[in-house]
Design a protein around this motif. Structure first.
Motif, PDB file in Angstrom:
ATOM      1  N   ASP B 154       0.838  -1.197   0.000  1.00  0.00           N
ATOM      2  CA  ASP B 154       0.000   0.000   0.000  1.00  0.00           C
ATOM      3  C   ASP B 154       0.874   1.249   0.000  1.00  0.00           C
ATOM      4  OD1 ASP B 154      -1.924   1.854   0.160  1.00  0.00           O
ATOM      5  OD2 ASP B 154      -2.752   1.212   2.081  1.00  0.00           O
ATOM      6  N   HIS B 155       1.151   1.751  -1.200  1.00  0.00           N
ATOM      7  CA  HIS B 155       2.187   2.769  -1.342  1.00  0.00           C
ATOM      8  C   HIS B 155       1.716   4.207  -1.150  1.00  0.00           C
ATOM      9  CE1 HIS B 155       0.131   2.743  -5.197  1.00  0.00           C
ATOM     10  NE2 HIS B 155       0.611   3.937  -5.392  1.00  0.00           N
ATOM     11  N   LYS B 156       0.393   4.436  -1.138  1.00  0.00           N
ATOM     12  CA  LYS B 156      -0.072   5.821  -1.266  1.00  0.00           C
ATOM     13  C   LYS B 156       0.189   6.697  -0.045  1.00  0.00           C
ATOM     14  CE  LYS B 156      -3.433   5.083  -4.899  1.00  0.00           C
ATOM     15  NZ  LYS B 156      -4.774   5.414  -5.392  1.00  0.00           N
ATOM     16  N   TYR B 157      -0.110   6.172   1.152  1.00  0.00           N
ATOM     17  CA  TYR B 157       0.056   7.005   2.343  1.00  0.00           C
ATOM     18  C   TYR B 157       1.501   7.475   2.506  1.00  0.00           C
ATOM     19  CZ  TYR B 157      -4.479   4.988   3.641  1.00  0.00           C
ATOM     20  OH  TYR B 157      -5.780   4.585   3.650  1.00  0.00           O
TER      21      TYR B 157
END
Lengths: 246, 246
Positions: B154-157
């Motif tokens: 989960d790369h977005k944060y």
């Protein structure tokens, strides 16, 4: 894609939306996703939408058509005469179901998504200011004291700052900055979210839009905020303690 | 879910992984996702994995089995004797294909995802330090001067901070902080990413792991960093200019 954020604070509601729509990365357009209605002194409502544009436009058109009909036929229920904000959310949910019923089967048959979401914030005279999120199926949830904001669209990039700085008691000008910083992080990382932005504010117990503005790509104040945030983040980072390389 | 981040800097490679795996939100376990190999003075390699755990464990097991076989049979090619880091990435990609070939059809028949990704960073004597990202299909890409980091999971944060503070010339201790802050943002927002963390550093032209550490949930230094970052972010925010409420 889309990024919209709605904040419910003691002092009122802050709603911020981008305007980019895209069908693939090679077909990008600008469409308003923030819509407002007001009967000054009586009620003010702001909606923001994401998802299939034909669906959300269909919902907005039907809501406006009902308002138009109610001018000559007082028995027509609309978002402007419904008894409560809860009933307003129900009307939007029912309208979403109606539009989905008309289009979703055909859309899905073609492999297209009919998903859509609408955020509704507002206050009517005699009630509290409230914030709702309506789903594709027409069901909805309400922002509470525990979770006082909603995001629709690509929410991840812009979530950490909201979680860190927002409180119920945050004053409106600070909350607007939080929304803009959250939007700025999303704009930087997601090409399918784009300027200009639409900002609307409803202050508690005013029953009117106290502020509504389109923030264009060349907006000086937003550019300054964005640059100041980048600089502040870098400074904050370089001041961090600790040595993990030993 | 997973969050792993690998940074390629002038001074070396920084690799950081969480350890949480889950099958649904009610079935959470801790598994190492960061693996390292070294022949001190000759080569050092770190891998991090995400996706289907049976697939990534299968790949790691096969890579280790080959290394074991090569001890008695010098003709067996392994990640420790392959001529270049590019060839190492090819070996991992080929092994990924082999494991996918064995399991993916059966998995997909059961409605389970066989997707997996492996990040590989390392340097062999005589070559540059390099960072690769191997996909489910066994193909791979390499980090370049334009984009000097990879994220998996989960790369977005955790992306905004990397984009703002990382340069090729960032010193290793600063880069480790950037990776940890990026991880901290992800831990806060995604329950399926969890402590402890595994950190590994390979400094350029040392051909060894200059640092490897497990950061436990009660790690004092990480807690301090996390708190300092929260405070610094809030301070940075409250110092922002502009008035959008007029």
């Amino acid at each position: 894609m889309t990024y919209c954020v709605g904040l419910k604070l003691n002092d009122g509601l802050v709603m911020l939306a981008d305007t980019r729509t895209n069908a693939g990365v090679d077909n990008i357009s600008t469409y308003r996703k923030l819509f407002s209605w007001e009967v000054p002194g009586e009620r003010a409502i702001v909606m923001m939408s994401s998802g299939n544009l034909s669906i959300t436009q269909g919902v907005i058109t039907r809501l406006n058509r009902a308002i138009h009909q109610a001018e000559t036929d007082g028995t027509v229920e609309t978002i402007l005469n419904a008894e409560t904000m809860f009933r307003v959310a129900q009307i939007v949910g029912d309208t979403m179901r109606e539009v989905q019923g008309r289009h979703s089967a055909a859309l899905e048959q073609r492999g297209a998504a009919a998903d859509a979401m609408i955020m509704i914030g507002g206050q009517r005279k005699g009630g509290e200011h409230r914030l709702f999120l309506v789903y594709t199926a027409g069901n909805f949830i309400e922002a509470t004291d525990d979770t006082g904001y909603f995001q629709i669209g690509d929410h991840k990039y812009g979530k950490p700052i909201l979680d860190r700085v927002l409180e119920k008691s945050t004053p409106i000008p600070e909350a607007v900055k939080a929304a803009l910083v959250s939007m700025d992080s999303t704009l930087r990382s997601n090409l399918s979210v784009g300027m200009p932005l639409d900002l609307a504010i409803i202050r508690t117990d005013t029953f009117e839009l106290s502020h509504q503005k389109r923030i264009e790509a060349d907006d000086q104040e937003f550019s300054k905020l964005s640059e100041a945030w980048s600089l502040a983040l870098r400074n904050a980072f370089h001041g961090l303690p600790g040595n993990f390389d030993s």
